[in-house]
Design an enzyme around this catalytic site. Sequence first.
Site, PDB file in Angstrom:
ATOM      1  N   SER A 237     -23.357   8.671 -56.750  1.00 38.22           N
ATOM      2  CA  SER A 237     -23.341   7.349 -56.140  1.00 38.22           C
ATOM      3  C   SER A 237     -22.908   6.297 -57.148  1.00 38.22           C
ATOM      4  CB  SER A 237     -24.717   7.039 -55.532  1.00 38.22           C
ATOM      5  OG  SER A 237     -24.685   5.814 -54.835  1.00 38.22           O
TER       6      SER A 237
ATOM      7  N   ASP B  17     -20.139   0.941 -52.713  1.00 40.61           N
ATOM      8  CA  ASP B  17     -20.656   1.601 -53.909  1.00 40.61           C
ATOM      9  C   ASP B  17     -19.794   2.832 -54.220  1.00 40.61           C
ATOM     10  OD1 ASP B  17     -21.558   3.274 -51.877  1.00 40.61           O
ATOM     11  OD2 ASP B  17     -23.563   3.531 -52.715  1.00 40.61           O
TER      12      ASP B  17
END
Length: 452
Positions: free
Chosen positions: A98, A242
């Site tokens: 992530s 993100d």
Amino acid sequence: MSDLSQIVKAYDIRGVVPDQWDESIAELFGAAFVTVTAADAIVVGHDMRPSSPGLSRAFARGAAARGASVTEIGLCSTDELYFASGQLDLPGAMFTASHNPAQYNGIKMCHKGAAPVGQDTGLADIRALAQQWSEQGAPEPAATAGVITQRDVLADYAGYLRGLVDLGGIRRLKVVVDAGNGMGGHTVPTVFEGLPLELVPLYFELDGTFPNHEANPLDPKNLVDLQAKVLETGADLGLAFDGDADRCFAVDERGEPVSPSAITALVAARELAKHPGGTIIHNLITSWSVPEVVAEHGGKAVRTRVGHSFIKQEMARTGAIFGGEHSAHYYFREFWNADTGMLAALHVLAALGAQDGTLSELVAEYDRYAASGEINSTVADQAGRVAAIRAAYESRPGVELDELDGLTVTTADWWFNVRASNTEPLLRLNVEARDAATVTRVRDEALAVIRA
């Protein structure tokens, strides 16, 4: 020999490569994944980090050696992997860390239909099996190895999302998108293709070393370039994804960040227009405005703990049509109860483009209160400090306390929540009130107890 408990978290696997794990460990995780899920076929994808292709391929080898066929979809966002799991009805594994720094990597796993894999739903068993094999030797291969094939699902993913939101009649919008050198640079051009949008791309080059800024829009410093570009180009809005592009943040035409709670309320109202009387899930640190808007639009709001596994469990249990978190995770029943920032972004574009006003005017209806944002405090005794907060507030008139997740203290004019971090010696404080002065007063009073 690695201690895999160091990298197996509550909802996923995450650690430094190659210090904490490597391709040999990934291969064991692939074998363990298909063993625990009893899958005869799986789907695997990965992000743009330098270590991702090798780890992903090792996982596929481990799965195939145990007899499972593997569909590799290659470079993808996390929600694109969820799409593949849902559409193909296969368990899936996504290689990403992530928004973590470049030296990290990880695996987000799901059962078929994008159902979450967490500690209680297979992850603990996967860790135990992989740990056993790392100590005692790799498992015996299946009599017949599975076949590894490649498949590109990006166009199907984009088409599916566009089929859920009507953008055909909107006015032309100029939108700046900051992909942060993450997977948004891969997915946004295909999803936005053919829509009445003028796209201004920022950091679309896939680069898992994140040369421009962290791919973590939750931190305000990572929105600075997007805010400047929106003002420079006179754009109608900006979007920031993100690293694995499952979360999306918005800034308005003034370059001001839009609260994820306001986005949750806006999308909830739109989903309730399609599904009257539906249930909307929100976690307990979203704004008061969310349940208010849900009620005003005839829906039922259900409050839950923070974290995607809790949201997805409640989505499944209640048949909810939509769920939102203040961290900018947005969950849709029409997307297998999984989170997709891209679908939330399309809803924002559709709502903005359907009227003549600005984004700041549009979201004002859904952004009704003042908030502190999340404030972290390092404490030696988390439980002791939470107990001190309880003691300081429980006898006050007009105060209600609940412990759904940490401690929430509520009055008619303000509320705050204090939660312990699962991974660090931190307490996280969130405050909301009817005005900014009250937020400041309540925040400072609570921090004085927390940091005493």
